[in-house]
Structure formats: C-alpha cells, structure tokens
Design a protein around this motif. Structure first.
Motif, PDB file in Angstrom:
ATOM      1  N   GLY A 224       0.809  -1.211   0.000  1.00  0.00           N
ATOM      2  CA  GLY A 224       0.000   0.000   0.000  1.00  0.00           C
ATOM      3  C   GLY A 224       0.837   1.253   0.000  1.00  0.00           C
ATOM      4  N   LEU A 225       0.146   2.391  -0.098  1.00  0.00           N
ATOM      5  CA  LEU A 225       0.775   3.711  -0.111  1.00  0.00           C
ATOM      6  C   LEU A 225       0.353   4.464   1.130  1.00  0.00           C
ATOM      7  N   VAL A 226       1.308   5.136   1.749  1.00  0.00           N
ATOM      8  CA  VAL A 226       1.015   5.978   2.907  1.00  0.00           C
ATOM      9  C   VAL A 226       1.750   7.298   2.738  1.00  0.00           C
ATOM     10  N   GLY A 227       1.138   8.364   3.222  1.00  0.00           N
ATOM     11  CA  GLY A 227       1.729   9.690   3.078  1.00  0.00           C
ATOM     12  C   GLY A 227       2.689  10.055   4.181  1.00  0.00           C
ATOM     13  N   LEU A 377      -1.788  -1.188   8.074  1.00  0.00           N
ATOM     14  CA  LEU A 377      -1.990  -0.239   6.975  1.00  0.00           C
ATOM     15  C   LEU A 377      -3.030   0.820   7.333  1.00  0.00           C
ATOM     16  N   ARG A 378      -4.112   0.400   7.954  1.00  0.00           N
ATOM     17  CA  ARG A 378      -5.152   1.363   8.329  1.00  0.00           C
ATOM     18  C   ARG A 378      -4.624   2.384   9.325  1.00  0.00           C
ATOM     19  N   HIS A 379      -3.834   1.931  10.276  1.00  0.00           N
ATOM     20  CA  HIS A 379      -3.285   2.863  11.266  1.00  0.00           C
ATOM     21  C   HIS A 379      -2.355   3.877  10.611  1.00  0.00           C
ATOM     22  N   LEU A 380      -1.530   3.415   9.674  1.00  0.00           N
ATOM     23  CA  LEU A 380      -0.635   4.333   8.976  1.00  0.00           C
ATOM     24  C   LEU A 380      -1.425   5.361   8.165  1.00  0.00           C
ATOM     25  N   ARG A 381      -2.473   4.919   7.484  1.00  0.00           N
ATOM     26  CA  ARG A 381      -3.295   5.848   6.709  1.00  0.00           C
ATOM     27  C   ARG A 381      -4.002   6.845   7.620  1.00  0.00           C
ATOM     28  N   GLN A 382      -4.419   6.391   8.788  1.00  0.00           N
ATOM     29  CA  GLN A 382      -5.084   7.286   9.731  1.00  0.00           C
ATOM     30  C   GLN A 382      -4.108   8.356  10.229  1.00  0.00           C
ATOM     31  N   ILE A 383      -2.898   7.958  10.586  1.00  0.00           N
ATOM     32  CA  ILE A 383      -1.891   8.919  11.037  1.00  0.00           C
ATOM     33  C   ILE A 383      -1.563   9.895   9.920  1.00  0.00           C
ATOM     34  N   SER A 384      -1.440   9.390   8.691  1.00  0.00           N
ATOM     35  CA  SER A 384      -1.122  10.256   7.552  1.00  0.00           C
ATOM     36  C   SER A 384      -2.201  11.304   7.348  1.00  0.00           C
ATOM     37  N   GLN A 385      -3.460  10.897   7.450  1.00  0.00           N
ATOM     38  CA  GLN A 385      -4.551  11.867   7.280  1.00  0.00           C
ATOM     39  C   GLN A 385      -4.546  12.906   8.395  1.00  0.00           C
ATOM     40  N   GLU A 386      -4.276  12.483   9.625  1.00  0.00           N
ATOM     41  CA  GLU A 386      -4.244  13.431  10.729  1.00  0.00           C
ATOM     42  C   GLU A 386      -3.106  14.435  10.582  1.00  0.00           C
ATOM     43  N   VAL A 387      -1.988  13.988  10.014  1.00  0.00           N
ATOM     44  CA  VAL A 387      -0.864  14.897   9.804  1.00  0.00           C
ATOM     45  C   VAL A 387      -1.171  15.897   8.692  1.00  0.00           C
ATOM     46  N   SER A 388      -1.781  15.422   7.606  1.00  0.00           N
ATOM     47  CA  SER A 388      -2.061  16.298   6.463  1.00  0.00           C
ATOM     48  C   SER A 388      -3.272  17.183   6.685  1.00  0.00           C
ATOM     49  N   GLN A 389      -4.210  16.742   7.526  1.00  0.00           N
ATOM     50  CA  GLN A 389      -5.429  17.514   7.778  1.00  0.00           C
ATOM     51  C   GLN A 389      -5.671  17.622   9.272  1.00  0.00           C
ATOM     52  N   GLY A 394     -14.840  15.544  17.296  1.00  0.00           N
ATOM     53  CA  GLY A 394     -15.953  15.519  18.230  1.00  0.00           C
ATOM     54  C   GLY A 394     -15.590  15.919  19.640  1.00  0.00           C
ATOM     55  N   TRP A 395     -16.446  16.713  20.255  1.00  0.00           N
ATOM     56  CA  TRP A 395     -16.361  17.154  21.638  1.00  0.00           C
ATOM     57  C   TRP A 395     -15.057  17.883  21.929  1.00  0.00           C
ATOM     58  N   GLY A 396     -14.521  18.575  20.930  1.00  0.00           N
ATOM     59  CA  GLY A 396     -13.305  19.355  21.122  1.00  0.00           C
ATOM     60  C   GLY A 396     -12.053  18.541  21.288  1.00  0.00           C
ATOM     61  N   ARG A 397     -12.070  17.271  20.928  1.00  0.00           N
ATOM     62  CA  ARG A 397     -10.900  16.406  21.080  1.00  0.00           C
ATOM     63  C   ARG A 397     -10.164  16.291  19.753  1.00  0.00           C
ATOM     64  N   ARG A 398      -8.852  16.271  19.838  1.00  0.00           N
ATOM     65  CA  ARG A 398      -8.047  16.042  18.639  1.00  0.00           C
ATOM     66  C   ARG A 398      -8.008  14.554  18.317  1.00  0.00           C
ATOM     67  N   PRO A 399      -7.742  14.201  17.044  1.00  0.00           N
ATOM     68  CA  PRO A 399      -7.748  12.780  16.656  1.00  0.00           C
ATOM     69  C   PRO A 399      -6.835  11.914  17.506  1.00  0.00           C
ATOM     70  N   ALA A 400      -5.651  12.417  17.859  1.00  0.00           N
ATOM     71  CA  ALA A 400      -4.737  11.604  18.670  1.00  0.00           C
ATOM     72  C   ALA A 400      -5.346  11.292  20.034  1.00  0.00           C
ATOM     73  N   ALA A 401      -6.061  12.262  20.627  1.00  0.00           N
ATOM     74  CA  ALA A 401      -6.693  12.029  21.924  1.00  0.00           C
ATOM     75  C   ALA A 401      -7.816  11.001  21.813  1.00  0.00           C
ATOM     76  N   LEU A 402      -8.573  11.057  20.722  1.00  0.00           N
ATOM     77  CA  LEU A 402      -9.651  10.085  20.531  1.00  0.00           C
ATOM     78  C   LEU A 402      -9.095   8.689  20.276  1.00  0.00           C
ATOM     79  N   ARG A 403      -7.983   8.612  19.545  1.00  0.00           N
ATOM     80  CA  ARG A 403      -7.353   7.304  19.338  1.00  0.00           C
ATOM     81  C   ARG A 403      -6.877   6.727  20.672  1.00  0.00           C
ATOM     82  N   ALA A 404      -6.375   7.592  21.543  1.00  0.00           N
ATOM     83  CA  ALA A 404      -5.937   7.133  22.863  1.00  0.00           C
ATOM     84  C   ALA A 404      -7.114   6.590  23.669  1.00  0.00           C
ATOM     85  N   LEU A 405      -8.280   7.239  23.561  1.00  0.00           N
ATOM     86  CA  LEU A 405      -9.462   6.733  24.248  1.00  0.00           C
ATOM     87  C   LEU A 405      -9.884   5.367  23.702  1.00  0.00           C
ATOM     88  N   SER A 406      -9.847   5.220  22.385  1.00  0.00           N
ATOM     89  CA  SER A 406     -10.173   3.929  21.782  1.00  0.00           C
ATOM     90  C   SER A 406      -9.213   2.849  22.263  1.00  0.00           C
TER      91      SER A 406
END
Length: 730
Positions: A224-227, A377-389, A394-406
C-alpha cells in the motif's frame, strides 16, 4: 488567466500590475491595492454588496475603484483559488495512481514468476509420475520407487548455513537469513499468495491484500501507499501496541548495532487471548532493521528457538509460546513524498493448544490479515490523514486524543477478558454452574484510575473491580448483523438499573446494589464522536435517558453517558472480528477519567460468508416482542443457505466496595446469564433458519418511523409505570 461569470478576465502587464478586463476595458491595480484586496479576501472570500461598499470606505487605497470592479476581482480570485485546489488534488491523485501503477506492475511481475514456477513444478511432477509409472511396470519392489524421489544433500549443501549462536556474529547470521527469507515472501514467490476475498485494488482502496495458500502456519501480505516518510513509518510499526489491539506488551531485551548502520533487537512480545476459551500467546523474537542498497528501509522479525542455538527466553506461565516465521516491513520512499510499504505477517499460533472447535481461529490467514496486516496499513493511513489535515473533531478532542481513548477501551476490555495474575486478577470460586467466570482485582494500580474526585466533589468509594465473563458458540448468525443489533437495540439485553449502578460506582458513593427488572430500560441516544477513514471502527457517546427514578440512593444525574467503541459492522468484510466495548464516563469527559470497559466480541470460526438481508435487523425488535407467529422482516433470506459459526465472548466489569464482594459477584453472574439468554434469543431470531427456506417474508405493516414511534411510546409508558409503582410502594 481566469474568466469571471460576468465575462471579465484578468491578466498582468509587464510591470507586474494586475489588470482586469471589464466589458472590454482593462482596469489596472497597483501592488498596494492587490495586497489590500488579498488581505480582505482571506477575511471574507465572498463579500456582499454592502460589504464591498464598506471595504471601499474603510480602505482609502481602493477609493478609485468601482464596486462592480471589486466584485469582478473577488469572482476571479475565487475562480483561481478553485482552480489551484483542483490542480493540487489532481496532482495528488496522479502521484497516487503512479505509485499504485508501480505496485501493480511489481505484483504482475511477481505473479508471472509464480506462474512460471508453477508451470515448471507441474512439468516436473508430471515427469516424475510418468517415471514412477514406468518403474512400476518394470520393477515391483517398493524400495526402488520410494528411493527414486529422495534428494541427497552434497557436503556443500549440508554446510550451507554458517554456525549460529548467541554471539553478535551468530545473531547477525540469523538476521541476514531472516532478511533474505522475508524479501522472498514480500516480493518473491516463497509463499503462494492468493488475493484476499472481497479486496479489490484501486486508488481508494487500502492496498493489495493477499493471504497464504498451502504453507506452514498462517500468513498475510499487503502492499500500500502511505503519506509518511519511511523513517516515520518504521517508527510507528515498531510500536506494535499502539496499533495492534491484541498486543499486550513488547519488551526490548537487548539492542546490538551492526556494521551496516542497522540494529538487531531481541524482543519478548505477549498477545492477549481473544476469548476466555484459549490461553494467550507469547513470542521470543529477533528484529533486524537495515537499509538496502536502493535506499529501502527493512524491518524484519522471526522467532528464536532451540534449533538456531541462539539466546533463549524462559516459558511464561499461562502463555503458549507461538512462532513467528520471517515477517516484517519493506518501506520504500515514493516519488513526490510518502512511502510504498510491503507488509508480511507469517505465524504459527500452535492451534493444538486450543479446543478443536476453536482451531479455525488459529488456522485462518484471513483473520491474521484483518487483525494484523490490514490493521497496520489502516493505522498508517489514519496517522497520515491526521498529519495532512489537522483538525479538532468531536467534543473538542483532537484525533490523537480520541485514538488514545479507543486504545484505552480496547486494552481495558482485553485485560479484563484475560485476567492475568500479574495485573492483580484472582478468580472467585464457582457457584456450582461453570458458565460464568468471575475474577476480582483489588490491586492499587487497577484502582488508581477509579479513586478520583469528580466535578460534583464526591470521591469514588469503590476499591475493587469485578469482572464476570463467558464465551459461547453461535450458529448461522453473521457477527456483523448480531453486533449491529446489540448496538442499535440495547433495550433487548441491557438493564438500566445495572447501567446506573456501574456509572454511580465509579463516580460517587455510596450507592446500593440494583435489583434487576425484566425489560427495564430507558431511551438511548447515539452521539457520533469519531471514525476511521474506512469507517471500519467508530467511537461514540451513548446517552441513556429517563434514569431519574434511580436517583434516590445514587448521587448522579438523570442521564448516563457511555463511551462506546464499535468495529466489525461491515457484513462484506471476510473474517472480520466484531466488537462492541463501552464504559461509563463522567459528564465532564475529562482525559484522566477512569474507564472500566465491558462489552462483546464476536469472532467468525470459518470462512463461510452469508449474504444476509439488510432489513433483517430493522424489524427484529418487533419480531422478538410479537413472538414466533408475528410478522418477520422482508428480505431475501430464502436464498441464504450458507452456514456460519462464530464464538461470542461477553465480559462485564463492576467497581465495588470490598465488603460487598459476594453480593456484587452474585448480581454480576445473574446479569451476565441474563445477557447470555438474551443473545441466544436474538441469535435465534437472526438465524436464517428461523425465517424458513420456502415461505415468503412479509414486511410488517407501517413504516420504520411508525415502529420507532410506537417503541418510544411503550418505553415511556413503561418508565412512567415503574415510577408510579415505586411512588405508591413508598
């Protein structure tokens, strides 16, 4: 050059001044005017007529420009911005397609090599068969036929591998051999790969995913490709607990640098058991990181065992030592940024150590692909999207904080499910029925997150956690459909009094034990919080309403909030594990709030796949209430004759005070047994055999909205009835 909707166009003269053509007349703008307009554009890209007149009054430098000319300038500026964004998007798509084309060409070359090898082997075996038939007609002795197929190693072949031991030179020899074998799997034909069912490569797909066919153990491969740049990719993948939910821990025992700017690491890794019916796995690994001549970064791993004369690791209690065959990651820099990554996971999970009915879990390459290879692969794509965008979700949380909750939800559920003694868990004696297992944990580390003060000022009185868990087998029920029903129809299995107790036990104290009542449930509202790129997993907040009648002996609000993690609801994903994990949270939703998760995990035991009707879940609630003779959902179930087997694991945790242990254990056993009965009833209603193979299914009268409204009315009546009954009793 951009043309506006009014027929105007803009250009620049030789001096760099901007000119706008309006009705055949060019209007010149000075650099100062352009700078002022650009500044205003960033504040308001599409100003109204009144706003444009106000701009002229506020900026004297624009006083000699007519409002219509400013309108044309803003039109052209928006047009240029749109063209620039579109050009940037097309360039990104082109880069991705170019890289994907390169991947497909490499995959095509690999498949051609595999075809050539298969043709050669076919010719060889055909010739061997003919020779054996000829020998059989001329010589009836079995020895001549058997020995003709034996291969004798030459002295050079017998000493092909240099001696290997625990010395740096011996470990480097093992590492180099691991690298060679891994590359032969990632880009060669060492393993016969077949495309994973349901995976179609394309610009929007996760990549090219394949599973092994006819090799030792289970294996999966993905490209796969990751950014992200290769170094960052390797750093993320090495941190396996951050993306592999089944990974309990990875301990780096030793690190040895090599002369080729690489490193050799000795690792001890532990994996959670997916159910209560099987022990957990551990690995003793060698990991080799190096850079190839073409600049590609390679991270490869393999198990160390006695046959290699390398260093050993003692067997841990309650774990089964599994073997990782040469696996790893090949990461190549991609033109224009990003990386092309090849992932290979190849394991022997020792299926002999589990009951025979569960062995498909440990013999399924599809399951390894879903839970390990594709998860990376999904985790890498998720990190890439969070870095680029970067954004706040939701609820004022950044993606990294929500991933930590998950991650906390998933990890807490796995810890409770496995109940390791080194984490403080101990098993209680059975009550005579072995269907539900109960563990208790009163260790300080476990209770540290519970003994907190909340916004209401009351500290938690609980000083221990109890977990009641059970597993059972299901037949003819697709995991995705069952899980979706459990999520959407909580009232069919949950008890609001238990939810109220669970929420109060970690929020404030003291509180009394609940008395379960059949059909006792208020309303629920699902509030989306976050989801992954492919929507295969989503985090949400569940608001349980109409809880006011529990406030007499519990210090808590009338509404309860649950943090919920849901995954595996895609019916078309082959071999996907379905999970529904939730935990009560405080209304403040603070980052350090205690999380004591409970939930369900459903794992398919075979590769057979149903194609269930999408309408079957919608009307199941009414089918359960009407009874066997009631109306059933419409659909094409009559054509569904595929058989599916799965194992469902249920685990519920309760915080409590130690002096109430016996009472809480009895309540937990009773509650989990009630949930088991509810799940069995739901599974029976969801089973295609329930609907018959020949009878046509009639849709229930009325629209789905009408059924929902009727259900809300019944729930409201039920809650008011209980409230009046309690009031009259008092």
């Amino acid at each position: 050059m951009a043309v506006s909707s009014g027929g105007s166009r803009d250009s620049r003269d030789s001096g760099g001044q901007k000119m706008i053509m309006d009705n055949g007349k060019y209007v010149r703008y000075t650099p100062e005017q352009v700078e002022a307009l650009e500044r205003l554009y960033h504040e308001c890209p599409k100003p109204s007529s009144m706003r444009r007149q106000q701009l002229i009054r506020e900026c004297p430098i624009l006083s000699n420009i007519e409002p219509k000319q400013i309108k044309v300038w803003f039109q052209n500026r928006r047009c240029r911005e749109k063209q620039r964004k579109e050009a940037s998007r097309l360039q990104a798509v082109n880069r991705k397609l170019t890289a994907m084309n390169k991947l497909l060409m490499e995959e095509n070359d690999r498949l051609q090599k595999q075809v050539s090898q298969l043709v050669y082997e076919n010719t060889f075996f055909r010739q061997q068969t003919q020779n054996a038939a000829t020998l059989a007609t001329t010589d009836t002795s079995c020895e001549s036929v058997v020995t003709s197929g034996q291969h004798h190693l030459t002295p050079q072949q017998q000493h092909q591998h240099p001696p290997r031991d625990a010395s740096p030179a011996g470990l480097l020899s093992i590492a180099e051999e691991t690298l060679t074998e891994f590359l032969s799997k990632a880009t060669g034909t060492a393993v016969e790969w077949v495309q994973m069912p349901g995976m179609k490569p394309g610009p929007d797909s996760i990549g090219i995913v394949a599973i092994s066919h006819g090799c030792t153990g289970v294996a999966a491969r993905a490209c796969g490709l990751v950014g992200l740049d290769p170094t960052r990719v390797a750093e993320i993948l090495k941190d396996r607990p951050s993306w592999y939910r089944d990974c309990r821990s990875v301990e780096v025992v030793n690190v040895l640098p090599t002369g080729s700017s690489g490193t050799i690491e000795l690792l001890y890794m532990q994996l959670y058991a997916p159910t209560t019916l099987a022990p957990a796995r551990d690995f003793w690994l060698l990991r080799y990181t190096s850079v190839l001549e073409d600049g590609s970064l390679v991270v490869c791993e393999r198990s160390l065992n006695n046959t290699q004369n390398g260093p050993s690791m003692p067997q841990a209690p309650h774990f089964v030592r599994a073997e990782m065959l040469p696996s790893g990651y090949l990461i190549r820099p991609c033109e224009g940024g990003g990386s092309i990554i090849h992932i290979v996971d190849h394991m022997d999970l020792e299926p002999w150590s589990v009951p025979e009915v569960l062995r498909p879990l440990y013999e399924s390459s599809t399951l390894i692909a879903q839970k390990t290879t594709m998860a990376a692969l999904r985790h890498l794509r998720q990190i890439s999207q969070e870095v680029s965008q970067p954004s706040v979700t939701g609820w004022g949380r950044r993606p990294a904080a929500l991933r930590a909750l998950s991650q906390r939800l998933s990890r807490g559920f796995n810890e409770a499910l496995n109940g390791f003694t080194d984490e403080g868990w101990s098993m209680l004696e059975s009550d005579g029925i072995d269907d539900v297992t109960v563990h208790v944990n009163s260790s300080p580390s476990k209770m540290m997150g519970v003994q907190l003060s909340y916004v209401n000022g009351f500290p938690s009185m609980s000083n221990a956690v109890l977990c009641a868990k059970a597993s059972m087998l299901l037949q003819d029920v697709p995991p995705a459909i069952l899980l979706r029903f459990l999520r959407e129809h909580r009232s069919e299995w949950a008890d609001s009094s238990i939810d109220a107790y669970s929420a109060a036990a970690v929020k404030a104290g003291p509180c009394s034990l609940p008395v379960p009542r059949a059909g006792n449930f208020g309303g629920q509202v699902i509030l989306p919080l976050a989801h992954t790129i492919e929507h295969e997993e989503f985090l949400e907040v569940i608001k349980l309403e109409n809880m006011a009648h529990y406030r007499e002996d519990m210090i808590m609000p009338s509404d309860i909030f649950l943090l919920q993690l849901c995954s595996g609801v895609d019916e078309n994903a082959v071999g996907n594990c379905a999970e529904l994990v939730f935990a009560p949270i405080d209304a403040s939703f603070s980052d350090d709030a205690p999380i004591i998760p409970s939930g369900f995990r459903i794992i398919p035991l075979d590769s057979g796949k149903d194609t269930p009707s999408p309408n079957r879940t919608l009307d199941l609630a009414s089918a359960l209430e009407v009874g066997p003779t009631g109306n059933k959902a419409s659909g094409d179930s009559s054509t569904q004759c595929g058989s599916t087997k799965s194992v469902i694991t249920i685990a519920f945790q309760f915080a409590f005070e130690m002096h109430l242990q016996e009472n809480v254990a009895s309540m937990a056993r009773q509650y989990v047994r009630g949930i088991i009965a509810s799940v069995q009833r739901v599974a029976l209603a969801l089973s295609p055999s329930r609907f018959g193979s020949n009878a046509g299914l009639r849709p229930p009268p009325g629209s789905p909205e009408a059924h929902t409204l009727a259900r809300w009315i019944c729930q409201s009546y039920r809650c008011v009835f209980y409230f009046l009954f309690d009031a009259s009793s008092a």
